[in-house]
Design a protein around this motif. Sequence first.
Motif, short mmCIF file in Angstrom:
data_model
loop_
_atom_site.label_atom_id
_atom_site.label_comp_id
_atom_site.label_asym_id
_atom_site.label_seq_id
_atom_site.Cartn_x
_atom_site.Cartn_y
_atom_site.Cartn_z
N VAL A 1 0.87 -1.17 0.00
CA VAL A 1 0.00 0.00 0.00
C VAL A 1 0.91 1.22 0.00
N THR A 2 0.46 2.26 -0.69
CA THR A 2 1.24 3.48 -0.74
C THR A 2 0.30 4.68 -0.77
N VAL A 3 0.86 5.88 -0.80
CA VAL A 3 0.04 7.06 -0.49
C VAL A 3 -0.48 7.82 -1.69
N ASN A 4 0.07 7.58 -2.89
CA ASN A 4 -0.45 8.30 -4.06
C ASN A 4 -0.12 7.53 -5.34
N ASP A 5 -0.66 8.01 -6.44
CA ASP A 5 -0.52 7.29 -7.71
C ASP A 5 0.92 7.35 -8.25
#
Length: 201
Positions: free
Chosen positions: A163-167
């Motif tokens: 999971v990560t925070v932006n595209d």
Amino acid sequence: LRGVHVAAMVQNVSLAEDNRLCKQVEDLCASGCQVSVITRRDDANEPWRSHPGLTLIEYRAPKDGDSTAGHLREYLASLSRQIPRLMHLHLRYRIDVLQICQPPDLYFPVAAVARRLGIRVLIDQRDLMPETLGQRYASPPARAMKILHWLETRTQAHADATVTVNDYLRSRLISAGGAAEEIRVVRNGPLLQRLDRAHAA
């Protein structure tokens, strides 16, 4: 999720200082998971030490690095304190999911061993080490950048999911070898309940 044991490792800050992880812990505990967090010792962690459903495992924080070599010493000192605690935890209460909060991208050997033990590995990628280093130099050292990109590929090679925070981060992790269908964006925003209370006031 009830009864699933999720263990999280965070290196660069304490749990109390990690707003993203705090919200994740609250949601996991509310869902009935057994949650353990291995983190640096901090007086601000006190409210979390008695949080229902959470086992807080603290270690003595290393000296914060103020140079590339200093950061590396800090990371290695943290790893040397985290890994024995993680092993002890798994022997006492089998871990089902290991969540590794990154950076640094140095946990892939831990992830590789965890997967061999049947533990699912979730990478929570907040920042990218090459970009972080690049911000410090007008012309970043090429060898260091190459090593950091290689570390990213090792991390993604040993992750079950990310999971990560932006595209932008998602696209970078896909280019580092991550499977597109296993990399999801989970944005980090304020709690809506708090916004509602502030608006009402």
